[in-house]
Design an enzyme around this catalytic site. Structure first.
Site, PDB file in Angstrom:
ATOM      1  N   ARG A  51     102.483 -40.100  20.021  1.00 33.75           N
ATOM      2  CA  ARG A  51     102.699 -38.716  19.570  1.00 33.75           C
ATOM      3  C   ARG A  51     104.076 -38.224  20.000  1.00 33.75           C
ATOM      4  O   ARG A  51     104.730 -37.475  19.270  1.00 33.75           O
ATOM      5  CB  ARG A  51     101.604 -37.799  20.104  1.00 33.75           C
ATOM      6  CG  ARG A  51     101.723 -36.381  19.555  1.00 33.75           C
ATOM      7  CD  ARG A  51     100.584 -35.492  19.965  1.00 33.75           C
ATOM      8  NE  ARG A  51     100.537 -35.276  21.390  1.00 33.75           N
ATOM      9  CZ  ARG A  51      99.564 -34.624  22.023  1.00 33.75           C
ATOM     10  NH1 ARG A  51      98.544 -34.136  21.336  1.00 33.75           N
ATOM     11  NH2 ARG A  51      99.592 -34.468  23.335  1.00 33.75           N
ATOM     12  N   ARG A  99     127.199 -24.947  23.700  1.00 36.41           N
ATOM     13  CA  ARG A  99     126.169 -24.303  22.878  1.00 36.41           C
ATOM     14  C   ARG A  99     126.590 -24.218  21.418  1.00 36.41           C
ATOM     15  O   ARG A  99     127.668 -23.686  21.105  1.00 36.41           O
ATOM     16  CB  ARG A  99     125.855 -22.904  23.420  1.00 36.41           C
ATOM     17  CG  ARG A  99     124.718 -22.229  22.662  1.00 36.41           C
ATOM     18  CD  ARG A  99     124.369 -20.859  23.222  1.00 36.41           C
ATOM     19  NE  ARG A  99     123.265 -20.274  22.472  1.00 36.41           N
ATOM     20  CZ  ARG A  99     123.409 -19.615  21.310  1.00 36.41           C
ATOM     21  NH1 ARG A  99     124.621 -19.429  20.797  1.00 36.41           N
ATOM     22  NH2 ARG A  99     122.352 -19.138  20.683  1.00 36.41           N
ATOM     23  N   HIS A 101     124.385 -24.331  17.345  1.00 42.34           N
ATOM     24  CA  HIS A 101     123.109 -24.618  16.668  1.00 42.34           C
ATOM     25  C   HIS A 101     123.102 -26.035  16.098  1.00 42.34           C
ATOM     26  O   HIS A 101     122.069 -26.681  16.038  1.00 42.34           O
ATOM     27  CB  HIS A 101     122.865 -23.611  15.539  1.00 42.34           C
ATOM     28  CG  HIS A 101     122.470 -22.249  16.040  1.00 42.34           C
ATOM     29  ND1 HIS A 101     123.281 -21.484  16.814  1.00 42.34           N
ATOM     30  CD2 HIS A 101     121.334 -21.534  15.868  1.00 42.34           C
ATOM     31  CE1 HIS A 101     122.675 -20.334  17.110  1.00 42.34           C
ATOM     32  NE2 HIS A 101     121.488 -20.346  16.549  1.00 42.34           N
ATOM     33  N   LYS A 146     105.091 -31.275  19.139  1.00 45.17           N
ATOM     34  CA  LYS A 146     104.822 -30.737  20.484  1.00 45.17           C
ATOM     35  C   LYS A 146     106.153 -30.299  21.099  1.00 45.17           C
ATOM     36  O   LYS A 146     106.738 -30.975  21.957  1.00 45.17           O
ATOM     37  CB  LYS A 146     104.092 -31.787  21.343  1.00 45.17           C
ATOM     38  CG  LYS A 146     103.285 -31.167  22.477  1.00 45.17           C
ATOM     39  CD  LYS A 146     102.256 -32.129  23.016  1.00 45.17           C
ATOM     40  CE  LYS A 146     101.586 -31.672  24.294  1.00 45.17           C
ATOM     41  NZ  LYS A 146     100.919 -30.381  24.249  1.00 45.17           N
TER      42      LYS A 146
HETATM   43  N1  PDD Z   1      98.519 -28.621  25.504  1.00 38.23           N
HETATM   44  N2  PDD Z   1      96.999 -27.611  20.767  1.00 38.23           N
HETATM   45  C1  PDD Z   1      97.966 -27.074  21.528  1.00 38.23           C
HETATM   46  C2  PDD Z   1      98.750 -25.935  20.983  1.00 38.23           C
HETATM   47  C3  PDD Z   1      98.210 -27.570  22.822  1.00 38.23           C
HETATM   48  O1  PDD Z   1      99.185 -27.043  23.564  1.00 38.23           O
HETATM   49  C4  PDD Z   1      97.404 -28.642  23.318  1.00 38.23           C
HETATM   50  C5  PDD Z   1      97.590 -29.218  24.688  1.00 38.23           C
HETATM   51  C6  PDD Z   1      96.400 -29.156  22.490  1.00 38.23           C
HETATM   52  C7  PDD Z   1      95.499 -30.293  22.927  1.00 38.23           C
HETATM   53  O2  PDD Z   1      96.156 -31.517  22.850  1.00 38.23           O
HETATM   54  P1  PDD Z   1      95.777 -32.735  23.814  1.00 38.23           P
HETATM   55  O3  PDD Z   1      94.336 -32.981  23.664  1.00 38.23           O
HETATM   56  O4  PDD Z   1      96.606 -33.858  23.316  1.00 38.23           O
HETATM   57  O5  PDD Z   1      96.122 -32.300  25.224  1.00 38.23           O
HETATM   58  C8  PDD Z   1      96.228 -28.633  21.222  1.00 38.23           C
HETATM   59  C9  PDD Z   1      98.898 -29.165  26.790  1.00 38.23           C
HETATM   60  C10 PDD Z   1      97.766 -29.581  27.653  1.00 38.23           C
HETATM   61  C11 PDD Z   1      99.866 -28.209  27.456  1.00 38.23           C
HETATM   62  O6  PDD Z   1     100.701 -27.674  26.734  1.00 38.23           O
HETATM   63  O7  PDD Z   1      99.833 -28.044  28.680  1.00 38.23           O
END
Ligand code: PDD
Length: 282
Positions: A51, A99, A101, A146
């Site tokens: 991921r 800095r 963008h 993420k």
């Molecule tokens: N966050 N959705 C969001 C918006 C999240 O931030 C997370 C996890 C999850 C769950 O994903 P996973 O099962 O892979 O942890 C779903 C982590 C724990 C954090 O930001 O601390």
């Protein structure tokens, strides 16, 4: 003092320094992972690292390490921090540059990893369940990445905290996407519903395991978002994440969910989840 990893070095956390020109600091230009560690062993590490690659691809950033490279760094850091149950936090930013963008050229990414003791979930969260509120999902349109830019998530999570709830469930265009820091589920007539893996939700690693376990136990599930009205009538509501595992929501917006107690489907799936962990599966 905890040992952290920063750009190839292992050092005490208080000695780790990042430039004020780092694009993570100035622009939130970075991605991250949170990986639970049980008994010294990272849980579902390869899916987390896959991921990470997906997030890096999504923001056009090179991966500073191979999968094996990350594995070695994480193993060493977990051992240096005493093994046991930990939570590994890994972050990659685009690096240090004046800095602008526009992406800089020829800059090395900043790679940072820390590992902290995994905070135990209070027993009452499992015996009595947690409280959640529903809020508008004000986040951007690429929630499958993420990204470290967590200000919207943080604002939404704080709204829950302000009213003594443990999570905010996010509603976009009338449908539940996920939690502010978790994936979310509704159980309706014995069927588990969770939003599909599209750009509106993070493809949770815990979510994948929850659905795998449900499938193995013959419990029906659908990757289909529920409407707010369906959520309000659901028999059970759950959240899942790497740090909180699978928790039942028993109060939603100050009203009991179903019986107001953790439901039977949650109990069954959580038992499978705990057994999976206890068997030392990773
Ligand atoms: N966050 N959705 C969001 C918006 C999240 O931030 C997370 C996890 C999850 C769950 O994903 P996973 O099962 O892979 O942890 C779903 C982590 C724990 C954090 O930001 O601390």
């Amino acid at each position: 003092m905890a040992t952290v990893f920063l750009n190839g070095e292992y050092l005490p956390a208080e000695q780790a320094r990042v430039s004020v020109l780092d694009r993570g600091f100035l622009l939130g230009d970075g991605v991250y992972e949170v990986i639970p560690v049980y008994n010294g062993l990272p849980f579902r590490l390869t899916p987390h690292l896959n991921r990470l690659q997906r997030s890096l691809d999504g923001v056009r950033m090179a991966n500073p390490h191979s999968i094996e490279g990350w594995q070695k760094i994480i193993e060493r850091l977990v051992a240096d921090n005493g093994g046991g149950d930990q939570s590994v936090y890994l972050q990659v930013t685009r690096g240090v540059a004046p800095r602008d963008h526009v992406f800089p050229e020829g800059v090395s990414p900043t790679a940072f990893v820390m590992s902290n003791p995994l905070k135990a979930v209070p027993e009452s969260f499992k015996t009595a369940g947690i409280k959640a509120i529903t809020v508008d999902d004000i986040r951007w349109a690429q929630c499958d990445i993420k990204a470290i830019t967590l200000l919207p998530n943080s604002l939404l999570r704080q709204k829950a905290q302000d009213v003594g709830a443990q999570e905010s469930l996010l509603i976009r265009d009338g449908y539940m996407t996920e939690g502010s820091a978790s994936n979310s589920y509704a159980v309706i007539d014995g069927v588990i519903f969770t939003a599909p893996k599209d750009e509106k939700v993070l493809p949770g690693i815990t979510r994948d395991l929850v659905l795998e376990l449900a499938q193995s136990a013959g419990i029906a599930y659908r990757e289909q978002a529920v409407s707010l009205a369906e959520l309000q009538q659901a028999d059970e509501i759950w959240i899942s994440s790497s740090t909180r595992e699978l928790l039942p929501v028993t109060m939603l917006d100050d009203k009991p969910v179903g019986s107001g107690k953790p439901g039977p489907v949650w109990q069954q799936v959580d038992r499978l989840y705990q057994r999976y962990k206890q068997e030392g599966k990773v």
